[in-house]
Write an enzyme that holds these catalytic residues in place. Structure first.
Site, PDB file in Angstrom:
ATOM      1  N   MET A 135       1.438   7.915  -0.528  1.00  0.00           N
ATOM      2  CA  MET A 135      -0.003   7.941  -0.282  1.00  0.00           C
ATOM      3  C   MET A 135      -0.317   8.243   1.179  1.00  0.00           C
ATOM      4  SD  MET A 135      -1.877   7.162  -3.077  1.00  0.00           S
ATOM      5  CE  MET A 135      -3.290   6.160  -2.634  1.00  0.00           C
ATOM      6  N   GLU A 136       0.472   7.691   2.089  1.00  0.00           N
ATOM      7  CA  GLU A 136       0.159   7.810   3.508  1.00  0.00           C
ATOM      8  C   GLU A 136       0.541   9.162   4.090  1.00  0.00           C
ATOM      9  OE1 GLU A 136      -1.579   5.816   5.260  1.00  0.00           O
ATOM     10  OE2 GLU A 136      -1.695   4.085   3.915  1.00  0.00           O
TER      11      GLU A 136
END
Length: 448
Positions: free
Chosen positions: A175-176
């Protein structure tokens, strides 16, 4: 170049581009908007009568606003060297060695683009269904499974040490930074110094800047290699400097907590250490997609209302296969898109992921991506994809109208928090709507 106060630098170019008279190549400064769409053919262009030409006033206004804002930022930047001189004393008073400070700030410049991005963050919120479509796309799932295969042994050791599921750690990584593919290349000292000088959130960013200098002073990295996002988040899993100081670990044992290099080991272990610190429960899911029974009292779908899954099952709340959810611990029912959207039974681990990012959509994205990496399938419930998500001004209007109608939201800030949800539920109950507390355009229209 002579500067005329009556016309901001680049304004002529910006207006020309907005009017479709110039090319994007002429707009050296990136504040100039893209040109308006041109007619499809020269014949169409010649046949456009004045009364049929597009209304260019909004584009002109936008160009004026952007150019003036850029001019303002340029004026503000003049005080940056003086601010650095003043900050040096404050940093040294907090233990930063003079040589460390001077080396870190060698060549540091004011980052106008950082200020533009900070001031122009969109007031619109992406619908959760669009967010999840992107966050848990098939390509991200496939890339995550490849990352698990490549770093499986490391992640297994991290899970054994900290008790955090390796798929959860991998999902946060995905996600990051898309598993390390987009870690950011902005120089952190420059970005944080610019944001601390700007003043909008000066105290927060100055604290982060001092912490960044402490990291450099400790020898974990140097200013040249300390890179990340424009807002100061760093490395594979995007730690802010304060979180790094509190939770980063040297899992490789090389004497440095290195979250920046191509090797993600320290970053992944640091993320697991962070989640463990905030109370991750081994063996407990973040949440489970559930189906609600006909006639369910939607006032129970509230974070403050928790029961064991067996108790929820007696009320008719079951998983998507019709079975009672195991008693992993007390859980609440979450309806992130209201009664027309998917329902989740969420556990304490949901709140732990919130410490990384408090947005419900982010937590669900991490949890669902982790489930997919474990071999789970897509979300089965539907979303109200025909709904129009409220913009910031509309959320404030909703709060104002609820309060005027006698349902006090305890403030008008455009944030749909517990007070606004409580007021909204009360209003929905009073007018015969489903009391799900969901801030929809339909409710706003009803209030109007």
């Amino acid at each position: 170049m002579t500067r005329h106060r009556s016309l901001a630098p680049g304004l002529g170019v910006a207006l020309g581009v907005a009017l479709g008279l110039g090319s994007p190549a002429d707009a050296v400064l990136d504040r100039a908007p893209r040109p308006l769409p041109r007619p499809e053919t020269p014949e169409m262009s010649r046949s456009l009568r004045p009364e049929t030409r597009p209304d260019l006033r909004p584009a002109v206004a936008a160009a004026l606003a952007e150019a003036v804002a850029a001019d303002t930022i340029a004026d503000e930047a003049r005080g940056f060297p003086g601010w650095i001189a003043g900050f040096r004393g404050r940093a040294l008073a907090q233990g930063i060695a003079p040589g460390v400070f001077d080396r870190a700030f060698e060549g540091v410049t004011f980052q106008a683009d950082v200020i533009r991005r900070d001031r122009n963050q969109s007031e619109f919120v992406k619908p959760i269904w669009d967010y999840l479509d992107s966050a848990v796309s098939e390509s991200r799932v496939q890339n995550g499974r490849a990352a698990l295969a490549q770093y499986g042994a490391v992640l297994a050791r991290i899970e054994a040490r900290y008790g955090v599921d390796e798929e959860i750690v991998a999902a946060i990584w995905g996600m990051e930074t898309s598993y390390g593919s987009y870690r950011g290349s902005a120089p952190i000292v420059d970005s944080l110094a610019t944001l601390a000088y700007d003043g909008r959130r000066a105290a927060f960013f100055e604290t982060q800047l001092v912490d960044a200098l402490k990291i450099i002073q400790a020898g974990d990295t140097d200013a040249r290699h300390m890179t990340g996002s424009w807002a100061g988040a760093m490395g594979h899993t995007q730690f802010m400097p304060s979180s790094y100081l509190a939770h980063a670990v040297d899992f490789t044992g090389d004497g440095r907590r290195d979250i920046w290099s191509d090797d993600p080991t320290d970053a992944l272990a640091s993320t697991a250490a962070y989640l463990a610190h905030f109370g991750w429960t081994r063996g407990q899911p973040w949440g489970v997609e559930v189906q609600l029974p006909r006639g369910f009292d939607h006032r129970l779908a509230d974070r403050s209302v928790t029961h064991l899954p067996s108790d929820w099952a007696r009320m008719g709340v079951r998983d998507m296969n019709g079975r009672a959810v195991r008693d992993y611990g007390r859980a609440a029912i979450l309806l992130p898109a209201g009664a027309r959207g998917t329902a989740f039974m969420i556990f304490d681990n949901f709140r732990v992921i919130e410490r990384y990012n408090p947005a419900d959509a982010y937590v669900i994205g991490v949890g669902h991506l982790a489930d997919r990496l474990k071999g789970g399938g897509p979300i089965l419930g539907g979303w109200p994809r025909d709904d129009q998500v409220l913009a910031s001004a509309e959320r404030k209007e909703l709060q104002e109208r609820l309060t005027r109608a006698g349902y006090d939201t305890k403030g008008v800030d455009g944030r749909i928090g517990p007070d606004t949800v409580s007021a909204l539920r009360a209003y929905q109950s009073a007018v015969g709507l489903v009391p799900d507390g969901y801030a929809s355009m339909a409710v706003l229209r009803r209030l109007r």
